[in-house]
Write a protein that holds these residues in place. Structure first.
Motif, PDB file in Angstrom:
ATOM      1  N   UNK A  21       0.685  -0.813  -0.364  1.00 22.07           N
ATOM      2  CA  UNK A  21       0.256  -0.306   0.327  1.00 22.07           C
ATOM      3  C   UNK A  21       0.949   0.761   0.266  1.00 22.07           C
ATOM      4  N   UNK A  22       0.469   2.026  -0.998  1.00 19.94           N
ATOM      5  CA  UNK A  22       1.096   3.332  -1.151  1.00 19.94           C
ATOM      6  C   UNK A  22       0.512   4.136  -0.484  1.00 19.94           C
ATOM      7  N   UNK A  23       1.042   6.057  -0.296  1.00 25.87           N
ATOM      8  CA  UNK A  23       2.333   5.952  -0.538  1.00 25.87           C
ATOM      9  C   UNK A  23       3.267   5.213   1.309  1.00 25.87           C
ATOM     10  N   UNK A  24       4.548   4.823   1.297  1.00 25.75           N
ATOM     11  CA  UNK A  24       5.386   4.488   2.284  1.00 25.75           C
ATOM     12  C   UNK A  24       6.211   5.046   2.146  1.00 25.75           C
TER      13      UNK A  24
ATOM     14  N   UNK B  20      12.452   8.910   3.539  1.00 23.46           N
ATOM     15  CA  UNK B  20      12.095   8.616   1.801  1.00 23.46           C
ATOM     16  C   UNK B  20      10.621   7.743   1.877  1.00 23.46           C
ATOM     17  N   UNK B  21      10.468   8.718   1.109  1.00 22.12           N
ATOM     18  CA  UNK B  21       8.450   8.161   0.732  1.00 22.12           C
ATOM     19  C   UNK B  21       8.653   8.318  -0.613  1.00 22.12           C
ATOM     20  N   UNK B  22       7.720   6.807  -0.577  1.00 18.69           N
ATOM     21  CA  UNK B  22       7.466   6.994  -2.304  1.00 18.69           C
ATOM     22  C   UNK B  22       5.751   6.578  -2.331  1.00 18.69           C
ATOM     23  N   UNK B  23       5.354   6.983  -3.447  1.00 20.94           N
ATOM     24  CA  UNK B  23       3.870   6.381  -3.905  1.00 20.94           C
ATOM     25  C   UNK B  23       3.644   5.561  -4.773  1.00 20.94           C
ATOM     26  N   UNK B  24       4.993   5.006  -5.017  1.00 22.82           N
ATOM     27  CA  UNK B  24       4.854   3.938  -6.184  1.00 22.82           C
ATOM     28  C   UNK B  24       5.780   2.863  -6.282  1.00 22.82           C
TER      29      UNK B  24
ATOM     30  N   UNK C 149      10.217   2.589  -5.398  1.00 17.98           N
ATOM     31  CA  UNK C 149       9.990   2.333  -4.522  1.00 17.98           C
ATOM     32  C   UNK C 149      11.598   1.293  -5.260  1.00 17.98           C
ATOM     33  N   UNK C 150      12.037   1.241  -6.755  1.00 14.48           N
ATOM     34  CA  UNK C 150      12.086   0.677  -6.651  1.00 14.48           C
ATOM     35  C   UNK C 150      13.567   1.124  -7.908  1.00 14.48           C
ATOM     36  N   UNK C 151      13.684   3.252  -8.223  1.00 17.35           N
ATOM     37  CA  UNK C 151      14.515   3.919  -8.147  1.00 17.35           C
ATOM     38  C   UNK C 151      15.023   4.175  -6.741  1.00 17.35           C
ATOM     39  N   UNK C 152      14.730   3.709  -5.943  1.00 15.13           N
ATOM     40  CA  UNK C 152      15.688   3.902  -4.812  1.00 15.13           C
ATOM     41  C   UNK C 152      16.678   2.624  -4.652  1.00 15.13           C
ATOM     42  N   UNK C 153      15.685   1.887  -4.434  1.00 14.44           N
ATOM     43  CA  UNK C 153      16.493  -0.132  -4.298  1.00 14.44           C
ATOM     44  C   UNK C 153      17.498   0.475  -5.788  1.00 14.44           C
ATOM     45  N   UNK C 154      17.261   0.714  -6.609  1.00 13.74           N
ATOM     46  CA  UNK C 154      18.562   0.982  -7.900  1.00 13.74           C
ATOM     47  C   UNK C 154      19.628   2.163  -7.640  1.00 13.74           C
ATOM     48  N   UNK C 155      18.849   3.160  -6.583  1.00 12.61           N
ATOM     49  CA  UNK C 155      19.751   4.135  -6.739  1.00 12.61           C
ATOM     50  C   UNK C 155      20.779   3.649  -5.749  1.00 12.61           C
ATOM     51  N   UNK C 156      20.724   3.051  -4.477  1.00 16.55           N
ATOM     52  CA  UNK C 156      21.325   2.513  -2.938  1.00 16.55           C
ATOM     53  C   UNK C 156      21.937   1.356  -3.171  1.00 16.55           C
TER      54      UNK C 156
END
Length: 109
Positions: free
Chosen positions: A28-31, A64-68, A72-79
């Motif tokens: 469930x988003x945002x998260x 950090x908060x994600x709306x979708x 969340x995937x973008x944050x994973x790829x970045x880290x």
């Protein structure tokens, strides 16, 4: 842009999500990172030269908060660690791109 297929979501940009791909889609988003780590922190992300848990990947950005799921995937790829990027410094461009450094001396013909 079309929606990625299930098999594309299992492995994106060199990161193998496995079951976490579906879990991120259903969450469930945002998260926040903190909420994702609490729910799925022990999930393993695999890549060419290693693996990390979701907790290891998202710990640097707990607020950090994600709306979708895409955010969340973008944050994973970045880290993810450097093991996920494959050959570090690789480029198929010749000569090196602007700002790209090379260890080989310049050649003149």
């Amino acid at each position: 842009m079309s929606d990625p297929t299930d098999s594309e979501r299992l492995r994106e940009h060199g990161v193998e999500f496995g079951p976490l791909a579906h879990q991120l889609d259903q969450h469930e988003y945002p998260t926040t990172c903190e909420e994702l780590v609490e729910a799925y922190g022990s999930s393993i992300l695999r890549f060419q030269d290693g693996e990390q848990t979701l907790e290891e990947v998202l710990n640097p950005v707990p607020e950090e908060q994600f709306d979708s799921p895409a955010e969340a995937r973008t944050a994973i790829f970045s880290n993810v660690s450097e093991g996920a990027i494959g050959r570090k410094g690789y480029s198929d461009r010749t000569p090196p791109a602007l700002g790209e450094q090379t260890e080989e001396p310049d050649e003149s013909f």
